[in-house]
Motif scaffolding. Structure first.
Motif, mmCIF file in Angstrom:
data_model
loop_
_atom_site.group_PDB
_atom_site.id
_atom_site.type_symbol
_atom_site.label_atom_id
_atom_site.label_comp_id
_atom_site.label_asym_id
_atom_site.label_seq_id
_atom_site.Cartn_x
_atom_site.Cartn_y
_atom_site.Cartn_z
ATOM 1 N N ARG A 62 -3.056 -45.094 29.661
ATOM 2 C CA ARG A 62 -3.101 -44.088 28.588
ATOM 3 C C ARG A 62 -2.448 -42.792 29.059
ATOM 4 N NH1 ARG A 62 -2.537 -43.007 23.441
ATOM 5 N NH2 ARG A 62 -3.819 -41.280 22.754
ATOM 6 N N ILE A 63 -2.659 -42.394 30.305
ATOM 7 C CA ILE A 63 -2.028 -41.190 30.848
ATOM 8 C C ILE A 63 -0.510 -41.335 30.786
ATOM 9 C CG2 ILE A 63 -1.595 -39.891 32.986
ATOM 10 C CD1 ILE A 63 -4.609 -40.279 33.637
ATOM 11 N N LYS A 64 0.007 -42.479 31.224
ATOM 12 C CA LYS A 64 1.458 -42.720 31.189
ATOM 13 C C LYS A 64 1.989 -42.689 29.757
ATOM 14 C CE LYS A 64 2.516 -45.406 35.374
ATOM 15 N NZ LYS A 64 1.780 -44.553 36.225
ATOM 16 N N GLU A 65 1.244 -43.296 28.827
ATOM 17 C CA GLU A 65 1.662 -43.315 27.427
ATOM 18 C C GLU A 65 1.739 -41.895 26.859
ATOM 19 O OE1 GLU A 65 0.350 -45.165 23.086
ATOM 20 O OE2 GLU A 65 -1.090 -45.189 24.722
ATOM 21 N N ILE A 66 0.698 -41.096 27.082
ATOM 22 C CA ILE A 66 0.671 -39.727 26.553
ATOM 23 C C ILE A 66 1.781 -38.890 27.181
ATOM 24 C CG2 ILE A 66 -0.668 -37.586 26.405
ATOM 25 C CD1 ILE A 66 -3.184 -39.348 26.199
ATOM 26 N N VAL A 119 5.016 -39.787 25.489
ATOM 27 C CA VAL A 119 5.094 -39.245 24.129
ATOM 28 C C VAL A 119 5.363 -37.744 24.177
ATOM 29 C CG1 VAL A 119 3.747 -38.767 22.041
ATOM 30 C CG2 VAL A 119 3.678 -41.042 23.067
ATOM 31 N N LEU A 120 4.639 -37.030 25.028
ATOM 32 C CA LEU A 120 4.814 -35.575 25.116
ATOM 33 C C LEU A 120 6.215 -35.209 25.607
ATOM 34 C CD1 LEU A 120 1.338 -34.408 26.474
ATOM 35 C CD2 LEU A 120 2.234 -34.178 24.150
ATOM 36 N N SER A 121 6.802 -36.041 26.476
ATOM 37 C CA SER A 121 8.145 -35.739 26.978
ATOM 38 C C SER A 121 9.197 -35.901 25.888
ATOM 39 C CB SER A 121 8.489 -36.628 28.177
ATOM 40 O OG SER A 121 8.723 -37.954 27.767
ATOM 41 N N LEU A 122 8.907 -36.705 24.870
ATOM 42 C CA LEU A 122 9.849 -36.925 23.765
ATOM 43 C C LEU A 122 9.460 -36.151 22.502
ATOM 44 C CD1 LEU A 122 10.328 -40.786 24.134
ATOM 45 C CD2 LEU A 122 11.950 -38.995 24.770
ATOM 46 N N ALA A 123 8.390 -35.351 22.588
ATOM 47 C CA ALA A 123 7.867 -34.665 21.406
ATOM 48 C C ALA A 123 8.850 -33.629 20.867
ATOM 49 C CB ALA A 123 6.554 -33.981 21.740
ATOM 50 N N MET A 162 16.730 -41.193 24.354
ATOM 51 C CA MET A 162 15.662 -41.768 23.543
ATOM 52 C C MET A 162 15.421 -40.895 22.318
ATOM 53 S SD MET A 162 12.928 -43.397 26.216
ATOM 54 C CE MET A 162 12.322 -44.475 24.945
ATOM 55 N N GLU A 163 14.825 -41.509 21.330
ATOM 56 C CA GLU A 163 14.579 -40.835 20.070
ATOM 57 C C GLU A 163 13.408 -39.863 20.185
ATOM 58 O OE1 GLU A 163 13.267 -42.158 15.615
ATOM 59 O OE2 GLU A 163 14.489 -43.553 16.779
ATOM 60 N N LYS A 164 13.598 -38.650 19.645
ATOM 61 C CA LYS A 164 12.527 -37.657 19.645
ATOM 62 C C LYS A 164 11.389 -38.114 18.735
ATOM 63 C CE LYS A 164 13.850 -34.090 22.143
ATOM 64 N NZ LYS A 164 13.020 -33.599 23.225
ATOM 65 N N LEU A 171 -2.935 -34.126 21.852
ATOM 66 C CA LEU A 171 -2.493 -35.034 22.916
ATOM 67 C C LEU A 171 -2.566 -34.355 24.280
ATOM 68 C CD1 LEU A 171 0.548 -37.034 21.473
ATOM 69 C CD2 LEU A 171 -1.712 -37.892 22.075
ATOM 70 N N GLU A 172 -2.170 -33.079 24.341
ATOM 71 C CA GLU A 172 -2.263 -32.350 25.612
ATOM 72 C C GLU A 172 -3.714 -32.259 26.074
ATOM 73 O OE1 GLU A 172 -0.159 -28.674 24.708
ATOM 74 O OE2 GLU A 172 1.535 -29.364 25.924
#
Length: 156
Positions: free
Chosen positions: A61-65, A68-72, A1-3, A14-15
């Motif tokens: 929202r938890i899943k979304e964040i 996002v953080l895993s691809l940050a 996936m794209e960073k 976000l954290e």
């Protein structure tokens, strides 16, 4: 996936939101659901249905964040210089109105136009990438074509 590019401040925000959702919001909604269950018949219990809806939103929202953080891809602007790129704070002057604006080019999950944080995918940010101080920039926006002059670029 794209960073997903983001600044250290955006990543930290976000954290912090994730920590708030997991440690405060989630336990509070679980308690509210338990209390609503004690009131009896769930089919006519508006408190219960409202709490379940809020729980669904929080879990989403938890899943979304977390996604996002895993691809940050955290990019520290302080380590950058040169022409405009991600993380730059850019001061522009509108060539028609002489109005001066300052924006920082950030990732889409931390963008907030009122706070001066411009989404890297926005028309203005895309037009600015690669420009230098003194350059004139033509931008096609939903409100019409605009001309800006780059006054300064700051990576601090």
């Amino acid at each position: 996936m794209e960073k997903i590019p983001m600044t250290p401040a955006g990543h930290g925000a976000l954290e912090q939101e994730l920590k708030q959702l997991k440690s405060v919001e989630r336990p509070a909604i679980i308690k509210a659901i338990a209390e609503a269950r004690e009131h009896g018949d769930l089919s006519e219990n508006a408190e219960y249905h409202s709490a379940r809806e809020k729980q669904s939103f929080i879990e989403g929202r938890i899943k979304e964040i977390e996604g996002v953080l895993s691809l940050a891809d955290v990019i520290d602007p302080k380590k950058l210089s040169g022409p405009i790129k991600f993380g730059a704070k850019v001061t522009l002057v509108d060539e028609d109105t002489d109005e001066e604006k300052t924006w920082q080019i950030v990732g889409e999950y931390e963008a907030n136009i009122e706070a001066g944080l411009l989404n890297i995918k926005s028309p203005i940010a895309r037009a600015l990438i690669g420009k230098e101080e003194g350059d004139s920039v033509e931008v096609r926006t939903p409100g019409g074509d605009r001309s800006y002059e780059v006054v300064s670029i700051d990576y601090s």
